[in-house]
Motif scaffolding. Sequence first.
Motif, PDB file in Angstrom:
ATOM      1  N   LEU A 157       0.837  -1.203   0.000  1.00 23.43           N
ATOM      2  CA  LEU A 157       0.000   0.000   0.000  1.00 23.43           C
ATOM      3  C   LEU A 157       0.871   1.251   0.000  1.00 23.43           C
ATOM      4  O   LEU A 157       0.700   2.147  -0.834  1.00 23.43           O
ATOM      5  N   VAL A 158       1.803   1.315   0.943  1.00 23.58           N
ATOM      6  CA  VAL A 158       2.646   2.510   1.043  1.00 23.58           C
ATOM      7  C   VAL A 158       3.515   2.660  -0.209  1.00 23.58           C
ATOM      8  O   VAL A 158       3.722   3.765  -0.707  1.00 23.58           O
ATOM      9  N   GLU A 159       3.948   1.524  -0.732  1.00 20.00           N
ATOM     10  CA  GLU A 159       4.746   1.563  -1.962  1.00 20.00           C
ATOM     11  C   GLU A 159       3.938   2.187  -3.106  1.00 20.00           C
ATOM     12  O   GLU A 159       4.424   3.049  -3.838  1.00 20.00           O
ATOM     13  N   LEU A 160       2.658   1.749  -3.219  1.00 14.90           N
ATOM     14  CA  LEU A 160       1.792   2.290  -4.272  1.00 14.90           C
ATOM     15  C   LEU A 160       1.517   3.769  -4.050  1.00 14.90           C
ATOM     16  O   LEU A 160       1.523   4.564  -4.994  1.00 14.90           O
ATOM     17  N   LEU A 161       1.276   4.144  -2.796  1.00 18.11           N
ATOM     18  CA  LEU A 161       1.015   5.554  -2.477  1.00 18.11           C
ATOM     19  C   LEU A 161       2.215   6.393  -2.903  1.00 18.11           C
ATOM     20  O   LEU A 161       2.079   7.465  -3.495  1.00 18.11           O
ATOM     21  N   TYR A 162       3.392   5.873  -2.604  1.00 19.51           N
ATOM     22  CA  TYR A 162       4.640   6.587  -2.907  1.00 19.51           C
ATOM     23  C   TYR A 162       4.826   6.722  -4.418  1.00 19.51           C
ATOM     24  O   TYR A 162       5.088   7.802  -4.937  1.00 19.51           O
ATOM     25  N   THR A 163       4.628   5.613  -5.106  1.00 18.49           N
ATOM     26  CA  THR A 163       4.819   5.630  -6.565  1.00 18.49           C
ATOM     27  C   THR A 163       3.802   6.560  -7.219  1.00 18.49           C
ATOM     28  O   THR A 163       4.138   7.328  -8.127  1.00 18.49           O
ATOM     29  N   ALA A 164       2.546   6.499  -6.746  1.00 19.11           N
ATOM     30  CA  ALA A 164       1.498   7.346  -7.326  1.00 19.11           C
ATOM     31  C   ALA A 164       1.834   8.814  -7.118  1.00 19.11           C
ATOM     32  O   ALA A 164       1.594   9.657  -7.990  1.00 19.11           O
ATOM     33  N   THR A 165       2.392   9.147  -5.959  1.00 16.11           N
ATOM     34  CA  THR A 165       2.721  10.535  -5.650  1.00 16.11           C
ATOM     35  C   THR A 165       3.890  11.035  -6.488  1.00 16.11           C
ATOM     36  O   THR A 165       3.899  12.162  -6.959  1.00 16.11           O
ATOM     37  N   THR A 166       4.877  10.138  -6.669  1.00 17.40           N
ATOM     38  CA  THR A 166       6.074  10.578  -7.389  1.00 17.40           C
ATOM     39  C   THR A 166       5.911  10.475  -8.898  1.00 17.40           C
ATOM     40  O   THR A 166       6.860  10.690  -9.648  1.00 17.40           O
ATOM     41  N   GLY A 167       4.705  10.150  -9.316  1.00 17.90           N
ATOM     42  CA  GLY A 167       4.421  10.195 -10.749  1.00 17.90           C
ATOM     43  C   GLY A 167       4.707   8.910 -11.507  1.00 17.90           C
ATOM     44  O   GLY A 167       4.586   8.869 -12.729  1.00 17.90           O
ATOM     45  N   GLY A 168       5.103   7.861 -10.809  1.00 14.95           N
ATOM     46  CA  GLY A 168       5.339   6.581 -11.466  1.00 14.95           C
ATOM     47  C   GLY A 168       4.022   5.932 -11.853  1.00 14.95           C
ATOM     48  O   GLY A 168       2.942   6.370 -11.433  1.00 14.95           O
ATOM     49  N   SER A 169       4.084   4.871 -12.671  1.00 12.05           N
ATOM     50  CA  SER A 169       2.838   4.213 -13.038  1.00 12.05           C
ATOM     51  C   SER A 169       2.537   3.105 -12.028  1.00 12.05           C
ATOM     52  O   SER A 169       3.435   2.408 -11.552  1.00 12.05           O
ATOM     53  N   VAL A 170       1.266   2.999 -11.656  1.00 13.49           N
ATOM     54  CA  VAL A 170       0.874   1.998 -10.656  1.00 13.49           C
ATOM     55  C   VAL A 170      -0.193   1.075 -11.234  1.00 13.49           C
ATOM     56  O   VAL A 170      -0.953   1.468 -12.114  1.00 13.49           O
ATOM     57  N   ALA A 171      -0.211  -0.149 -10.740  1.00 10.19           N
ATOM     58  CA  ALA A 171      -1.231  -1.108 -11.173  1.00 10.19           C
ATOM     59  C   ALA A 171      -1.698  -1.907  -9.957  1.00 10.19           C
ATOM     60  O   ALA A 171      -1.029  -1.916  -8.915  1.00 10.19           O
ATOM     61  N   ASP A 172      -2.849  -2.559 -10.083  1.00  9.08           N
ATOM     62  CA  ASP A 172      -3.392  -3.333  -8.967  1.00  9.08           C
ATOM     63  C   ASP A 172      -2.438  -4.455  -8.555  1.00  9.08           C
ATOM     64  O   ASP A 172      -1.784  -5.071  -9.395  1.00  9.08           O
TER      65      ASP A 172
END
Lengths: 374, 334
Positions: A335-350
Amino acid sequence: MKKKLLSVLLCMAMTATLFAGCGQNGGADANADANVSADANTNEDAAGGNETTGYKFEIVSKGFQHQYWQAVLKGSQNKAAELGAKINFVGPDSESDIAGQVQMLQSAINAQPDAIGLAALDTKACLDAIVTAQEAGIPIVGFDSGVPGAPEGAIVANAATDNYAAGVLAAEETYKLIEAKLAAGVRIGVMGQDATAESIINRGLGFIDKMAELVTAKGLTVTVEGNDKYVADCAVTPVDGADVVIEVLVPSEVKNELSITDGSTLLNKADTICIYGSNQFSAENLVSADENIGRLGVDVVGVGFDSGATLKAAVASGKLAGAITQAPVAMGEKLVELLYTATTGGSVADVDTGCQWYTADNMNNEEIAQNLYD
Amino acid sequence: MADNKKKSNALTNNALVKKIGGQQLVVILVMIALFIFFCVASESFGQYSTIVSIMDFSYYVTFIAIGVTFALMTGGNDLSIGTGMVCYSLIGGFLISKLGLPVGVGMIVTILCGMLMGTLNGFLVAVLELPPFIATLCTMMIVRGLGSIITGGVSLSWPAADAANGWFRSFFKMTVGNTKVPVGVVWIILAVIIMSIILTKTKPGRYIIAIGSNKEAARLSGVNVIKWHMLAYIICGFFTGLAGIAYAGTFQTLTPGTGAGLELDAICAAIIGGTSMYGGQGTIVGTLIGVFLMCILKTGLPYIGLQANWQQIIIGMVLILAVLMDVLRTKKRA
């Protein structure tokens, strides 16, 4: 007059104590539901590492009472410390407090974090708040059961257990244990904590649908009875006089004695061959109900979900044939990894954080044991 | 109207009815009828294990119901008993499972916590003269939060029955051979007898009733109303502590933040058993009967296949009837 003054003073003193309690963790504003318990319901965690990236994430969970959530919290704290982010982890008093959770989500948005993690108790109730977050440009990452049915694009990714798949796994493993006993005139019990939380409902439906499919494949007819919500939402069409009855019981309130009564009701029916408790609450109360009856592990196969000291002991002793465990620590980290990636502009997936079937034989394997908690 | 009066006179003149009390007699009859109905409607209901379950669920409700009867008797109320019970039990459980203290210490602390909160309730109501509803609503919130704070929001368990220090569970249920014996019934009967005597045969009990009937009259006749009024709440707190132990002994896991709503079960039971919402009237035996009616209803309804929402409706309707009887009786007295 004196008395009035005294009562006013006392009221003020009481209020002050409440705020003092809340203030310790600085999370009073995040807990609009019952600020008396804000202390327990809020876990603000600064980065444990030396350098902070300055990112701040609000995480709205379903509550803290089940140790499961403590494991999710632990995972997210670990990851936040590693990434140097700051998280504020909150949750309502109980998993049926939908309104309380909506208020928390609203407060989380007001805190203007970089991203929000959300395990929705009820997606519809959260919709307004989700739209507000979307407008404010705050990405939301779903976790646990995610935010099923959210508007397109509102949830950037999910770190979730596929609860339906978990229910299917429970049915497949249970089927192996009861296959020999399946015949006309048997009953399979399902105990659900409630008929409102998506995760609980899906675990029940996954189990019911898969079990019905397996039973039908064996050449027997099957029907579902009991709680209206489950009967209406499952894939089985109710018929009269079916060979196998799947009976779903849900207590009128989330109270131990009501759930134990459900368990006793099923255990007291002579044709019951197995009972599945779809979360820690239901499974524990199934074990409690059996204390007076003594059929679990004898002629009724008991199957649980999640862990906790009572369930672990029941699985170890063979009262429960097995149980499904999720991966809460990994879920918190993802969860935190996804939050971090989403914030820093990286692409996220389920991400499906997965689930496992554990029994007395494999529960001490490291791969499983790390996901079992007391 | 006149006919009705004559009928009710005929009913109240009956010696048996007088001895047991009209409402209690009705409740006992209803209880028996319900039990028979559930047995007929569901063949699995009338089993020994079901009766043990009904007993299991009755212990903690009986304790808080006996306690709250004293508060109701003064014309007050105590809403803090439901969340309080779970809170004190969590505190006791915390000492045992997290700090490793002996179970006996945990039990004593649980009761002391109850008495302490009872004293606070009594102080707010009797000394500061806050309305009981508001005062205990506040303490209800306080104890709810307190339980969460002390345990860090995590649920916990008292030792299991087969654990080394799980002996306290056998206070409520013993295993003889393969049979479970609900020995908690002994404590319930003992508590009912002792508290009935205290309520009706001793000075404190009579003063508590007097305060509920007419506080001003009691004060004018020289009764230290503040002291005895407070005592009613302390007794209530003591029994809430006992209920905390019974709750921990019956269920596996204690969850912080829960317990809200259980106080209503107890208050309902007391009212069904003939305790007046207006104070000054009620019996402990009546309360016990009320508890068992509630427990049989709650346990029996799922057996006849009635779904959750319908169960709530039925319990709600039973309560309306009980309160209606109280209202009618009070009117008659007036």
